[in-house]
Design a protein around this motif. Sequence first.
Motif, PDB file in Angstrom:
ATOM      1  N   LYS A 196       3.260  -4.508  -7.022  1.00 55.37           N
ATOM      2  CA  LYS A 196       1.864  -4.925  -7.202  1.00 55.37           C
ATOM      3  C   LYS A 196       1.637  -5.521  -8.586  1.00 55.37           C
ATOM      4  CE  LYS A 196      -0.443  -1.452  -4.319  1.00 55.37           C
ATOM      5  NZ  LYS A 196      -1.370  -0.301  -4.381  1.00 55.37           N
TER       6      LYS A 196
ATOM      7  N   ASN B 281       0.820  -1.207   0.000  1.00 55.35           N
ATOM      8  CA  ASN B 281       0.000   0.000   0.000  1.00 55.35           C
ATOM      9  C   ASN B 281       0.859   1.265   0.000  1.00 55.35           C
ATOM     10  OD1 ASN B 281      -2.508  -1.336   0.004  1.00 55.35           O
ATOM     11  ND2 ASN B 281      -2.346  -1.665   2.207  1.00 55.35           N
TER      12      ASN B 281
ATOM     13  N   ASN C 289      -1.340  -8.050   1.709  1.00 53.70           N
ATOM     14  CA  ASN C 289      -0.820  -6.911   0.962  1.00 53.70           C
ATOM     15  C   ASN C 289       0.636  -6.607   1.314  1.00 53.70           C
ATOM     16  OD1 ASN C 289      -2.096  -5.742  -1.130  1.00 53.70           O
ATOM     17  ND2 ASN C 289      -2.888  -3.987   0.000  1.00 53.70           N
TER      18      ASN C 289
ATOM     19  N   ASP D 243       4.937   0.202  -4.685  1.00 49.99           N
ATOM     20  CA  ASP D 243       3.868   0.055  -5.673  1.00 49.99           C
ATOM     21  C   ASP D 243       4.254  -0.807  -6.885  1.00 49.99           C
ATOM     22  OD1 ASP D 243       1.094   0.884  -6.389  1.00 49.99           O
ATOM     23  OD2 ASP D 243       2.162   1.728  -8.130  1.00 49.99           O
TER      24      ASP D 243
END
Length: 143
Positions: free
Chosen positions: A49, A41, A137, A46
């Motif tokens: 992801k 997150n 996550n 990033d």
Amino acid sequence: MKRIVFVLSLFILFACKSDDEKLDDNPYLTSPLVNLNLNLNLPQYDPLKYAGNSIVITQQGIKGIVIYNENNSIYHAFEISDPNHIPNDCSRMEINGIEATCPCETDDNKYLITTGQNITDPSRYPMQRYRAERVGNNVRVTN
């Protein structure tokens, strides 16, 4: 008879070598303590992801760690110090796509960050692997 079987069993046990022997016998690299928890997150993580992306973390490992997202469930993490010479000023490899290249003028070592294999000369030491797993996550990298 039991004694002979026992001795033979010990001989076989200690005569067998693991698949990681080449990595375990690497005289150039140590095994530093690695314990990373990368929260996807956060903006700096990033890229992880998305499949096919990687990031480099310089705060842990010997010269740093490259983490690569293969398919959003399989992640690879490797030391970016060239495993085929003693860490020095030029042994921190550069990442370009899925390749890690040693910038030292005296060699042309090139590795895949998906397997750690040396693609210039597969008989040389592979990159030092760390455990990487996605948990929710987060991507955890340990050794």
